[in-house]
Scaffold this motif. Structure first.
Motif, short mmCIF file in Angstrom:
data_model
loop_
_atom_site.label_atom_id
_atom_site.label_comp_id
_atom_site.label_asym_id
_atom_site.label_seq_id
_atom_site.Cartn_x
_atom_site.Cartn_y
_atom_site.Cartn_z
N ILE A 156 -2.42 -0.09 9.98
CA ILE A 156 -2.37 1.53 9.79
C ILE A 156 -3.36 1.91 8.68
N ALA A 157 -3.14 0.90 7.69
CA ALA A 157 -4.18 1.47 6.48
C ALA A 157 -5.86 1.74 7.11
N GLU A 158 -6.24 0.81 8.06
CA GLU A 158 -7.59 0.71 8.50
C GLU A 158 -7.70 1.98 9.23
N LYS A 160 5.40 -5.39 -2.13
CA LYS A 160 6.14 -4.48 -2.83
C LYS A 160 7.10 -3.84 -1.81
N TYR A 161 6.83 -3.42 -0.49
CA TYR A 161 7.78 -2.84 0.26
C TYR A 161 7.96 -3.41 1.51
N GLN A 162 9.39 -3.60 2.00
CA GLN A 162 9.63 -4.30 3.23
C GLN A 162 10.61 -3.52 3.79
N GLU A 192 4.38 5.59 2.61
CA GLU A 192 5.07 6.63 2.43
C GLU A 192 4.66 7.30 3.92
N TYR A 193 3.57 6.92 4.51
CA TYR A 193 2.92 7.24 5.85
C TYR A 193 4.06 6.99 6.82
N VAL A 194 4.59 5.61 7.06
CA VAL A 194 5.56 5.06 8.09
C VAL A 194 6.58 5.89 8.02
N GLN A 195 7.25 6.14 6.59
CA GLN A 195 8.59 6.85 6.63
C GLN A 195 8.69 8.05 7.04
N ARG A 196 7.62 8.85 7.36
CA ARG A 196 7.22 10.06 7.89
C ARG A 196 8.15 10.20 9.36
N PHE A 197 7.81 8.97 9.77
CA PHE A 197 8.08 8.83 11.40
C PHE A 197 9.63 8.23 11.63
N ASN A 218 0.68 -1.26 0.03
CA ASN A 218 -0.06 0.01 -0.07
C ASN A 218 0.96 1.37 0.02
N GLU A 219 0.90 2.00 -1.27
CA GLU A 219 1.59 2.93 -1.25
C GLU A 219 1.35 4.18 -0.13
N ARG A 220 0.23 4.37 0.17
CA ARG A 220 -0.29 5.41 1.21
C ARG A 220 0.67 5.10 2.54
#
Ligand code: UDP
Length: 385
Positions: free
Chosen positions: A365-367, A198-200, A80-85, A75-77
């Motif tokens: 997190i998505a939910e 896709k991401y890990q 991207e979201y977790v990498q803000r922190f 999930n792209e969102r």
């Protein structure tokens, strides 16, 4: 400053959040950006729920206190979201499994198949072979065992899944739903990445650091070591509850069953097992897996090592719940709880415990992001969520 904050947040509604895991923290973070005043209650002495990580004082290793948590998502969102922190460091989960005195690669892939059967199949040959050993008479697998017999055949099922699953869930795989096994792929190539996402990656400073950053906002007050009582709900315009749904209703429909985990910690010098996670699939070995935590942070160097031997058992009242059991009985109870929950005004049930589902971090997190979006949309429209 205090007065300024008070003025600024005074006009907005008061939000209570129960539980400072990912669900609660994401919602708190999102609503704090919109000037809601938030109290978040956490019964434990730390945030981040079962994702909590902390450095071991003796070895310096970052420990996944409640067992291995590897972040992965498509999930792209969310990515991207977790990498803000925090910065996410490259990490690919490659699991090994020990069965009957031999080591194999998991999930079942071309190397597993070839080594297990002493073959040199290419992908096409392996696929044909697997189709030939799978029980084709099972057309619509319902149980874990049927799913395994259908797609990997009896030998691989007995080697990798039967013993491990019996230990993990405390019952025979014929009593468990096929959905549990569907979490694991079967691959006809040499890709041994445990997750098809896709991401890990792994957060450089650990999951607790991420959750602390999410909650670091003047509009959020974190109350650690504080159990939330239902009577406290009156102080809030809206409540987000990520505790166990059955606890909220005083177990009126009976207790929902969970598995809990016990970890036996050992410290060693050097490299104990050469891999983050090794599964022990034989039923006569009492633990399900061993995790060696320094390998979860491969960018760090540690002379000493800390390992967890993991044991699964039924979750008693005072234990920490991990995996919802979700058999027919629990599903019936859950339906009753969901009905009760939908009649609760100004309360939203969120997360693994609040909805009684087997959720990975990225889904949680998505939910939580979706719940925050919906709440804000309802507020904007003057509707009740
Ligand atoms: N499983 C198994 N053998 C293994 C690994 C997994 O039988 O070596 C089964 C087990 O029933 C487990 C399920 O597959 O509960 C899902 O595995 P996963 O690795 O996703 O479990 P988690 O890491 O969430 O505990």
């Amino acid at each position: 400053m205090a007065t300024v904050h008070h003025e600024r947040f005074r006009l907005k509604k008061r939000i209570g959040i129960v539980g400072a895991g990912f669900s609660g923290a994401v919602i708190a973070h999102e609503l704090a950006q919109r000037d809601y005043r938030i109290d978040i209650f956490e019964s434990r002495s730390h945030v981040a729920g079962n994702c909590h990580s902390e450095r071991d004082a003796e070895t310096g290793v970052m420990v996944h206190v409640y067992g291995p948590h590897i972040f992965h998502t498509s999930n792209e969102r969310v990515w991207e979201y977790v990498q803000r922190f925090d910065e996410f460091m490259p990490f690919v989960n490659r699991v090994k499994a020990i069965t009957k005195g031999r080591v194999f690669s998991l999930p079942v892939n071309l190397l597993t198949i070839n080594q297990f059967f002493g073959k040199t199949f290419n992908p096409r040959e392996a696929e044909e072979f697997m189709a030939s050993i799978g029980d084709q008479s099972i057309t619509d697998p319902q149980t874990f065992e049927e799913q395994a017999l259908r797609f990997v055949g009896r030998d691989l099922y007995e080697a990798f899944f039967k013993g491990y699953t019996t230990k993990q869930w405390g019952m025979h795989p014929s009593e468990l739903p096929a959905s549990i096994l569907r979490r694991l792929p079967v691959r006809f190539n040499y890709d041994d990445n445990y997750y098809p996402s896709k991401y890990q990656g792994m957060p450089k400073n650990g999951y607790t650091y991420i959750v602390e950053k999410m909650l670091d906002h003047p509009a959020i007050k974190v109350h650690l070591n504080t159990s939330f009582e239902r009577s406290m709900a009156a102080d809030y315009d809206h409540l987000f509850y990520s505790g166990p749904i059955d606890t909220w209703f005083n177990h009126s429909q009976g207790r929902l069953g969970y598995r809990t985990l016990d970890f036996e910690t050992e410290r060693h010098v050097g490299d104990y097992q050469g891999n983050p996670v090794i599964n022990y699939c034989d039923e006569d070995v009492p633990w399900t897996r061993i995790s060696e935590h320094k390998h979860f942070s491969p960018w760090e160097t540690h002379e000493r090592s800390l390992i967890y031997k993991e044991y699964s058992r039924f979750c008693e009242e005072t234990d920490i719940p991990y995996y919802p059991i979700r058999l027919a009985k629990e599903k019936t109870q859950l339906k009753q709880y969901v009905e009760l929950a939908s009649a609760e005004r100004d309360t939203t049930f969120i997360g693994r415990l609040g909805t009684y589902r087997y959720l990975d971090m990225h889904i949680t997190i998505a939910e939580a992001l979706d719940v925050a979006d919906r709440f804000l949309a309802c507020e904007a429209g003057g509707e009740e969520m």
